[in-house]
Design a protein around this motif. Structure first.
Motif, PDB file in Angstrom:
ATOM      1  N   UNK A  14       3.569 -11.865  10.514  1.00 32.14           N
ATOM      2  CA  UNK A  14       4.953 -11.642  10.943  1.00 32.14           C
ATOM      3  C   UNK A  14       5.816 -10.984   9.876  1.00 32.14           C
ATOM      4  N   UNK A  15       5.261 -10.755   8.696  1.00 34.98           N
ATOM      5  CA  UNK A  15       6.026 -10.180   7.586  1.00 34.98           C
ATOM      6  C   UNK A  15       5.261  -9.033   6.959  1.00 34.98           C
ATOM      7  N   UNK A  16       5.079  -9.081   5.662  1.00 32.23           N
ATOM      8  CA  UNK A  16       4.422  -7.973   4.946  1.00 32.23           C
ATOM      9  C   UNK A  16       3.028  -7.693   5.495  1.00 32.23           C
ATOM     10  N   UNK A  17       2.297  -8.728   5.892  1.00 31.58           N
ATOM     11  CA  UNK A  17       0.917  -8.532   6.352  1.00 31.58           C
ATOM     12  C   UNK A  17       0.812  -7.872   7.724  1.00 31.58           C
ATOM     13  N   UNK A  18       1.912  -7.753   8.457  1.00 37.90           N
ATOM     14  CA  UNK A  18       1.824  -7.064   9.747  1.00 37.90           C
ATOM     15  C   UNK A  18       1.846  -5.545   9.561  1.00 37.90           C
ATOM     16  N   UNK A  19       2.044  -5.100   8.332  1.00 38.49           N
ATOM     17  CA  UNK A  19       2.022  -3.671   8.005  1.00 38.49           C
ATOM     18  C   UNK A  19       0.642  -3.317   7.439  1.00 38.49           C
ATOM     19  N   UNK A  20      -0.022  -2.362   8.054  1.00 36.15           N
ATOM     20  CA  UNK A  20      -1.390  -1.997   7.679  1.00 36.15           C
ATOM     21  C   UNK A  20      -1.559  -1.725   6.178  1.00 36.15           C
ATOM     22  N   UNK A  21      -0.648  -1.017   5.494  1.00 38.77           N
ATOM     23  CA  UNK A  21      -0.869  -0.772   4.063  1.00 38.77           C
ATOM     24  C   UNK A  21      -0.969  -2.054   3.232  1.00 38.77           C
ATOM     25  N   UNK A  22      -0.276  -3.103   3.634  1.00 41.19           N
ATOM     26  CA  UNK A  22      -0.369  -4.377   2.916  1.00 41.19           C
ATOM     27  C   UNK A  22      -1.639  -5.115   3.335  1.00 41.19           C
ATOM     28  N   UNK A  23      -1.838  -5.263   4.646  1.00 43.38           N
ATOM     29  CA  UNK A  23      -3.024  -5.963   5.178  1.00 43.38           C
ATOM     30  C   UNK A  23      -4.297  -5.401   4.549  1.00 43.38           C
ATOM     31  N   UNK A  24      -4.409  -4.083   4.494  1.00 42.06           N
ATOM     32  CA  UNK A  24      -5.629  -3.437   3.996  1.00 42.06           C
ATOM     33  C   UNK A  24      -5.827  -3.609   2.499  1.00 42.06           C
ATOM     34  N   UNK A  25      -4.788  -3.967   1.763  1.00 46.69           N
ATOM     35  CA  UNK A  25      -4.945  -4.250   0.327  1.00 46.69           C
ATOM     36  C   UNK A  25      -5.421  -5.686   0.089  1.00 46.69           C
ATOM     37  N   UNK A  26      -5.229  -6.539   1.087  1.00 44.57           N
ATOM     38  CA  UNK A  26      -5.567  -7.954   0.922  1.00 44.57           C
ATOM     39  C   UNK A  26      -6.954  -8.276   1.469  1.00 44.57           C
ATOM     40  N   UNK A  27      -7.303  -7.731   2.632  1.00 43.80           N
ATOM     41  CA  UNK A  27      -8.582  -8.055   3.267  1.00 43.80           C
ATOM     42  C   UNK A  27      -9.597  -6.934   3.073  1.00 43.80           C
ATOM     43  N   UNK A  28     -10.870  -7.282   3.215  1.00 43.71           N
ATOM     44  CA  UNK A  28     -11.942  -6.297   3.084  1.00 43.71           C
ATOM     45  C   UNK A  28     -12.426  -5.788   4.437  1.00 43.71           C
ATOM     46  N   UNK A  29     -12.334  -6.630   5.463  1.00 41.62           N
ATOM     47  CA  UNK A  29     -12.858  -6.282   6.777  1.00 41.62           C
ATOM     48  C   UNK A  29     -11.927  -5.383   7.569  1.00 41.62           C
ATOM     49  N   UNK A  30     -12.472  -4.856   8.662  1.00 41.31           N
ATOM     50  CA  UNK A  30     -11.695  -4.055   9.606  1.00 41.31           C
ATOM     51  C   UNK A  30     -11.586  -4.867  10.891  1.00 41.31           C
ATOM     52  N   UNK A  31     -10.356  -5.081  11.364  1.00 39.14           N
ATOM     53  CA  UNK A  31     -10.134  -5.994  12.481  1.00 39.14           C
ATOM     54  C   UNK A  31      -9.295  -5.345  13.577  1.00 39.14           C
ATOM     55  N   UNK A 120      14.361  -8.621   9.315  1.00 38.76           N
ATOM     56  CA  UNK A 120      14.087  -7.548  10.266  1.00 38.76           C
ATOM     57  C   UNK A 120      12.982  -6.643   9.713  1.00 38.76           C
ATOM     58  N   UNK A 121      11.912  -6.449  10.486  1.00 35.47           N
ATOM     59  CA  UNK A 121      10.803  -5.607  10.008  1.00 35.47           C
ATOM     60  C   UNK A 121      11.235  -4.208   9.595  1.00 35.47           C
ATOM     61  N   UNK A 122      12.234  -3.649  10.265  1.00 34.75           N
ATOM     62  CA  UNK A 122      12.673  -2.286   9.929  1.00 34.75           C
ATOM     63  C   UNK A 122      13.341  -2.204   8.561  1.00 34.75           C
ATOM     64  N   UNK A 123      13.707  -3.352   7.976  1.00 36.74           N
ATOM     65  CA  UNK A 123      14.312  -3.340   6.643  1.00 36.74           C
ATOM     66  C   UNK A 123      13.290  -3.606   5.537  1.00 36.74           C
ATOM     67  N   UNK A 124      12.007  -3.746   5.911  1.00 34.91           N
ATOM     68  CA  UNK A 124      10.972  -4.030   4.920  1.00 34.91           C
ATOM     69  C   UNK A 124      10.873  -2.897   3.911  1.00 34.91           C
ATOM     70  N   UNK A 125      10.892  -3.237   2.645  1.00 35.48           N
ATOM     71  CA  UNK A 125      10.821  -2.267   1.550  1.00 35.48           C
ATOM     72  C   UNK A 125       9.370  -2.149   1.089  1.00 35.48           C
ATOM     73  N   UNK A 126       8.619  -1.324   1.821  1.00 37.90           N
ATOM     74  CA  UNK A 126       7.177  -1.213   1.619  1.00 37.90           C
ATOM     75  C   UNK A 126       6.812  -0.854   0.180  1.00 37.90           C
ATOM     76  N   UNK A 127       7.376   0.201  -0.348  1.00 36.74           N
ATOM     77  CA  UNK A 127       6.994   0.648  -1.698  1.00 36.74           C
ATOM     78  C   UNK A 127       7.323  -0.404  -2.752  1.00 36.74           C
ATOM     79  N   UNK A 128       8.497  -1.033  -2.630  1.00 39.41           N
ATOM     80  CA  UNK A 128       8.861  -2.097  -3.582  1.00 39.41           C
ATOM     81  C   UNK A 128       7.859  -3.243  -3.479  1.00 39.41           C
ATOM     82  N   UNK A 129       7.505  -3.627  -2.258  1.00 35.89           N
ATOM     83  CA  UNK A 129       6.581  -4.726  -2.069  1.00 35.89           C
ATOM     84  C   UNK A 129       5.215  -4.388  -2.650  1.00 35.89           C
ATOM     85  N   UNK A 130       4.690  -3.216  -2.311  1.00 37.40           N
ATOM     86  CA  UNK A 130       3.356  -2.829  -2.794  1.00 37.40           C
ATOM     87  C   UNK A 130       3.299  -2.766  -4.308  1.00 37.40           C
ATOM     88  N   UNK A 131       4.341  -2.208  -4.936  1.00 37.00           N
ATOM     89  CA  UNK A 131       4.312  -2.099  -6.398  1.00 37.00           C
ATOM     90  C   UNK A 131       4.467  -3.453  -7.083  1.00 37.00           C
TER      91      UNK A 131
END
Length: 136
Positions: A14-31, A120-131
């Protein structure tokens, strides 16, 4: 049934992990994934953070993404990623077609850090979170 099959688990994010760039950095599998909703829960900002929390809340709902049949190894990776302020719980989620199923989700357990503002998902700061949280 093999032990691997028995260990598979659906995961509602429901948060950072619902965004593919974050999910794919945490898990190894494809789902396989799809939108889903957790009823009787609400999602709030956490003071000073870019990611949210989700807590039980009567009458509320949280839209997110469900990943199907996640492996035990990736569940362990998700547990480590979520850290000590979240606990994995089984909750009911509703798919777009109306089907309801059980999925693991990470519930926030540090109420002193909660904000009154809905996240709100639209306010997620992807680059800040990833870095900050996924620097590799």
């Amino acid at each position: 049934m093999s032990d691997d099959i028995a260990m598979l688990c659906h995961v509602f994010t429901y948060g950072s992990l619902m965004f593919a760039p974050v999910w794919e950095k945490v898990v190894q599998g494809s789902y396989r994934s799809m939108p889903a909703t957790a009823r009787e829960h609400a999602r709030f900002d956490i003071s000073g953070e870019t990611y949210p929390d989700m807590v039980p809340a009567a009458g509320a709902r949280v839209d997110g993404v469900i990943y199907f049949d996640v492996s035990a190894d990736d569940i362990a990776a998700l547990d480590a990623f979520e850290g000590t302020e979240y606990r994995r719980h089984m909750i009911s989620v509703v798919l777009g077609n109306g089907d309801t199923l059980k999925a693991a989700s990470y519930i926030f357990i540090a109420p002193e850090r909660l904000s009154d503002a809905l996240w709100r998902p639209e306010s997620f700061q992807m680059e800040r979170f990833l870095s900050t949280y996924c620097p590799r």
